[in-house]
Scaffold this motif. Structure first.
Motif, mmCIF file in Angstrom:
data_model
loop_
_atom_site.group_PDB
_atom_site.id
_atom_site.type_symbol
_atom_site.label_atom_id
_atom_site.label_comp_id
_atom_site.label_asym_id
_atom_site.label_seq_id
_atom_site.Cartn_x
_atom_site.Cartn_y
_atom_site.Cartn_z
ATOM 1 N N ARG A 149 87.400 123.680 20.105
ATOM 2 C CA ARG A 149 87.283 124.987 19.464
ATOM 3 C C ARG A 149 88.584 125.337 18.760
ATOM 4 O O ARG A 149 89.670 124.997 19.219
ATOM 5 C CB ARG A 149 86.935 126.055 20.494
ATOM 6 C CG ARG A 149 87.986 126.246 21.576
ATOM 7 C CD ARG A 149 87.555 127.307 22.585
ATOM 8 N NE ARG A 149 88.602 127.605 23.537
ATOM 9 C CZ ARG A 149 88.738 127.036 24.720
ATOM 10 N NH1 ARG A 149 87.868 126.111 25.091
ATOM 11 N NH2 ARG A 149 89.732 127.378 25.523
ATOM 12 N N ASP A 160 87.558 130.047 15.267
ATOM 13 C CA ASP A 160 86.240 130.035 15.895
ATOM 14 C C ASP A 160 86.157 131.094 16.983
ATOM 15 O O ASP A 160 85.210 131.885 17.050
ATOM 16 C CB ASP A 160 85.954 128.675 16.542
ATOM 17 C CG ASP A 160 85.659 127.569 15.548
ATOM 18 O OD1 ASP A 160 85.237 127.874 14.416
ATOM 19 O OD2 ASP A 160 85.854 126.391 15.915
ATOM 20 N N VAL A 161 87.163 131.095 17.845
ATOM 21 C CA VAL A 161 87.145 131.977 19.006
ATOM 22 C C VAL A 161 87.204 133.442 18.588
ATOM 23 O O VAL A 161 86.497 134.287 19.153
ATOM 24 C CB VAL A 161 88.307 131.620 19.955
ATOM 25 C CG1 VAL A 161 88.417 132.636 21.069
ATOM 26 C CG2 VAL A 161 88.101 130.231 20.541
ATOM 27 N N TRP A 164 89.309 133.732 23.769
ATOM 28 C CA TRP A 164 88.302 132.848 24.363
ATOM 29 C C TRP A 164 87.781 133.435 25.671
ATOM 30 O O TRP A 164 86.568 133.439 25.934
ATOM 31 C CB TRP A 164 88.876 131.459 24.595
ATOM 32 C CG TRP A 164 87.985 130.547 25.397
ATOM 33 C CD1 TRP A 164 88.285 129.942 26.582
ATOM 34 C CD2 TRP A 164 86.645 130.135 25.084
ATOM 35 N NE1 TRP A 164 87.225 129.190 27.026
ATOM 36 C CE2 TRP A 164 86.200 129.286 26.121
ATOM 37 C CE3 TRP A 164 85.788 130.414 24.018
ATOM 38 C CZ2 TRP A 164 84.933 128.717 26.133
ATOM 39 C CZ3 TRP A 164 84.518 129.835 24.027
ATOM 40 C CH2 TRP A 164 84.097 128.996 25.072
ATOM 41 N N GLY A 190 78.149 126.848 18.146
ATOM 42 C CA GLY A 190 79.472 126.331 18.488
ATOM 43 C C GLY A 190 79.992 126.931 19.779
ATOM 44 O O GLY A 190 80.639 126.243 20.587
ATOM 45 N N ALA A 240 80.999 124.911 23.219
ATOM 46 C CA ALA A 240 82.338 125.085 23.794
ATOM 47 C C ALA A 240 82.259 125.611 25.216
ATOM 48 O O ALA A 240 83.016 125.185 26.097
ATOM 49 C CB ALA A 240 83.161 126.028 22.917
#
Length: 231
Positions: free
Chosen positions: A3, A7-8, A135, A160, A164
């Motif tokens: 990740r 993204d997070v 996250w 995604g 993850a």
């Protein structure tokens, strides 16, 4: 899946939007309905999510100032705050959910590049860079948006994120790869063991929860809270 920080941040925003949207406009009747976690009403779950935002804001402050500010003063206080939140009037609890999320988002937005590399300590005692904070929050808001049992499903979450999440939990449990069933299936199976109710009633009901979980219509098992994977 590896990740990225971008993204997070995106998953954190998406999960927050889903969760707040799911609870928007609820009154006492909706809040007192059972959540997807046995033993918890939606009030318990929303109080947990709001308290988590405040706790992660403490880590953001730690990263920003260098002054240690633990997530919780103690795990007992954490449990007490959830129980107190479960007794709040619906409007007060909704305001806490929204305001805590806004404070955390503002704190995250205010950290500069250097401070994202600062080390903080999670409630589990793990030393991690501040980049882990979004996250930790993504996992809370995305998974618990589903746990509100208001129509949000794991298939509504970003693919995604699901991959993850499954990889993250599998790694912590010593599994070498994502379980069969794809990202969504793996997240359902693995995330189902991440939480138990951290209150006395849940502890008294521990033996009952060890039995085979009840099955919802369509053969999908209810998530049974287990020992929490506290961030």
């Amino acid at each position: 899946m590896r990740r990225t920080f971008d993204d997070v941040l995106s998953w954190c925003e998406t999960g927050t939007t889903l969760l707040l949207g799911a609870a928007a406009g609820w009154g006492e009747e909706q809040y007192l309905a059972p959540s997807g976690l046995p033993g918890w009403t939606r009030k318990h779950l929303v109080a947990h999510v709001a308290a988590n935002a405040d706790a992660l804001s403490n880590l953001v402050r730690w990263a920003a100032t260098g002054e240690p500010t633990p997530m919780y003063s103690s795990l007992q206080q954490r449990d007490a705050d959830i129980e107190a939140g479960s007794r709040m009037p619906a409007a007060e609890l909704a305001a806490w959910l929204t305001s805590s999320a806004e404070r955390l988002a503002a704190g995250i937005a205010g950290l500069d590049v250097d401070r994202w590399n600062a080390e903080v300590v999670t409630a589990q005692g793990r030393t991690v860079p501040a980049t882990e904070i979004p996250w930790l929050r993504s996992r809370e808001v995305c998974v618990h948006a589903v746990d509100l049992a208001s129509g949000v499903a794991f298939t509504d979450l970003p693919a995604g994120f699901l991959t993850a999440l499954a990889d993250d939990i599998a790694a912590k449990r010593g599994r070498g790869q994502t379980p069969r069933g794809g990202a969504a299936g793996a997240a359902v199976v693995l995330a189902g063991h991440r939480h138990r109710r951290p209150l006395g009633a849940a502890r008294r009901g521990r033996a009952r929860h060890r039995r085979r979980p009840a099955r919802r219509r369509g053969g999908v098992p209810r998530r049974t809270p287990a020992r929490p994977d506290r961030p």
